[in-house]
Design an enzyme around this catalytic site. Structure first.
Site, PDB file in Angstrom:
ATOM      1  N   ASP A 117      -6.420   4.674  -9.115  1.00 59.02           N
ATOM      2  CA  ASP A 117      -6.050   5.926  -8.434  1.00 59.02           C
ATOM      3  C   ASP A 117      -5.662   6.927  -9.536  1.00 59.02           C
ATOM      4  O   ASP A 117      -6.533   7.551 -10.141  1.00 59.02           O
ATOM      5  CB  ASP A 117      -4.913   5.597  -7.463  1.00 59.02           C
ATOM      6  N   LYS A 145     -10.759   6.327  -7.348  1.00 61.60           N
ATOM      7  CA  LYS A 145     -10.557   7.685  -6.815  1.00 61.60           C
ATOM      8  C   LYS A 145     -10.623   8.649  -7.991  1.00 61.60           C
ATOM      9  O   LYS A 145      -9.584   8.999  -8.569  1.00 61.60           O
ATOM     10  CB  LYS A 145      -9.178   7.794  -6.183  1.00 61.60           C
ATOM     11  N   PHE A 166      -6.032   7.621   1.299  1.00 58.03           N
ATOM     12  CA  PHE A 166      -5.459   6.277   1.264  1.00 58.03           C
ATOM     13  C   PHE A 166      -6.361   5.278   1.993  1.00 58.03           C
ATOM     14  O   PHE A 166      -6.834   5.552   3.100  1.00 58.03           O
ATOM     15  CB  PHE A 166      -4.073   6.316   1.905  1.00 58.03           C
ATOM     16  N   VAL A 167      -6.587   4.128   1.386  1.00 55.65           N
ATOM     17  CA  VAL A 167      -7.434   3.090   1.995  1.00 55.65           C
ATOM     18  C   VAL A 167      -6.679   1.772   2.145  1.00 55.65           C
ATOM     19  O   VAL A 167      -5.737   1.504   1.390  1.00 55.65           O
ATOM     20  CB  VAL A 167      -8.731   2.846   1.173  1.00 55.65           C
ATOM     21  N   ASP A 173      -3.258  -3.126   0.883  1.00 57.05           N
ATOM     22  CA  ASP A 173      -2.298  -3.119   1.991  1.00 57.05           C
ATOM     23  C   ASP A 173      -1.691  -1.741   2.210  1.00 57.05           C
ATOM     24  O   ASP A 173      -1.786  -0.853   1.358  1.00 57.05           O
ATOM     25  CB  ASP A 173      -1.140  -4.076   1.688  1.00 57.05           C
TER      26      ASP A 173
END
Ligand code: 5GP
Length: 191
Positions: A117, A145, A166-167, A173
């Site tokens: 990220d 990302k 957000f994934v 999680d």
């Protein structure tokens, strides 16, 4: 009674901790991409016996599939960093919670991550492990990302470049919920 942490509304829509997510990368695409990465690694590291270093907790499902997609001899070890907790924004501060056990001096290392990220975790990992003087060190990350990454990193093996949202799922999680989902789901801003 509070709503359950994980709710399935339809095949491709769920709620996690009350927030809407939709399927973003399905299990078939994941499987074929992981196979491709495994084949590439098997070619690139023939005769080299690489050691895969999985970053806990998120990377363990990707790592298990990637390792079985690799046809050459390889080893595995794990490290663990502090996580987001139940937040959706990268905290930017990285701490080590578990170090590797293996001696990686002179070894060919492949760091296996779920997602890059901001890139701060990966920068920390590369800095820390390079002190052990491995023969080589590359990164395999399931997701990247790019729009969020703040540091210059060489990511040799990337499953998917994704949007800056957000994934969850496939090991990732949201506050410990959703890791066991077979597909990767993205926060559905349209809902
Ligand atoms: P970075 O240091 O690159 O900002 O973040 C790396 C870690 O943050 C990842 O290993 C992962 O645990 C977590 N992370 C970053 N983005 C996401 C995301 O979209 N979903 C989830 N579940 N975790 C994420």
């Amino acid at each position: 009674m509070p709503p359950p942490a994980l709710e399935h509304h339809s095949e491709d829509r769920i709620s996690v901790r009350g927030e809407p997510f939709r399927v973003y990368i399905d299990r078939d695409r994941i499987r074929s991409r992981v196979e491709e990465l495994g084949e590439r690694i098997s070619r690139d590291y023939r005769d080299q016996r690489p050691i895969l270093i999985g970053v806990l907790n998120g990377a363990y499902i990707f790592l298990a599939d990637l390792m079985r997609a690799i046809s050459i001899d390889c080893e595995v070890d794990f490290m663990k960093l502090s996580s987001y907790g139940a937040e959706k924004i990268s905290s930017g501060s990285v701490r080590s919670l578990k170090e590797i056990d293996a001696d990686i001096t002179g070894r060919h290392v492949i760091i296996v991550e779920d997602i890059v990220d901001t890139g701060l975790s990966m920068e920390y990992i590369l800095d820390t492990l390079s002190r052990e003087r491995p023969a080589s060190m590359q990164v395999a990350t399931m997701l990247h990302k790019a729009a969020a990454t703040k540091v210059d990193l060489e990511l040799r093996y990337v499953g998917f470049e994704i949007d800056n949202l957000f994934v969850v799922g496939y090991g990732l999680d949201y506050g410990q919920v959703g890791r066991n989902l077979k597909d990767i789901f993205i926060l559905d801003a349209s809902v």
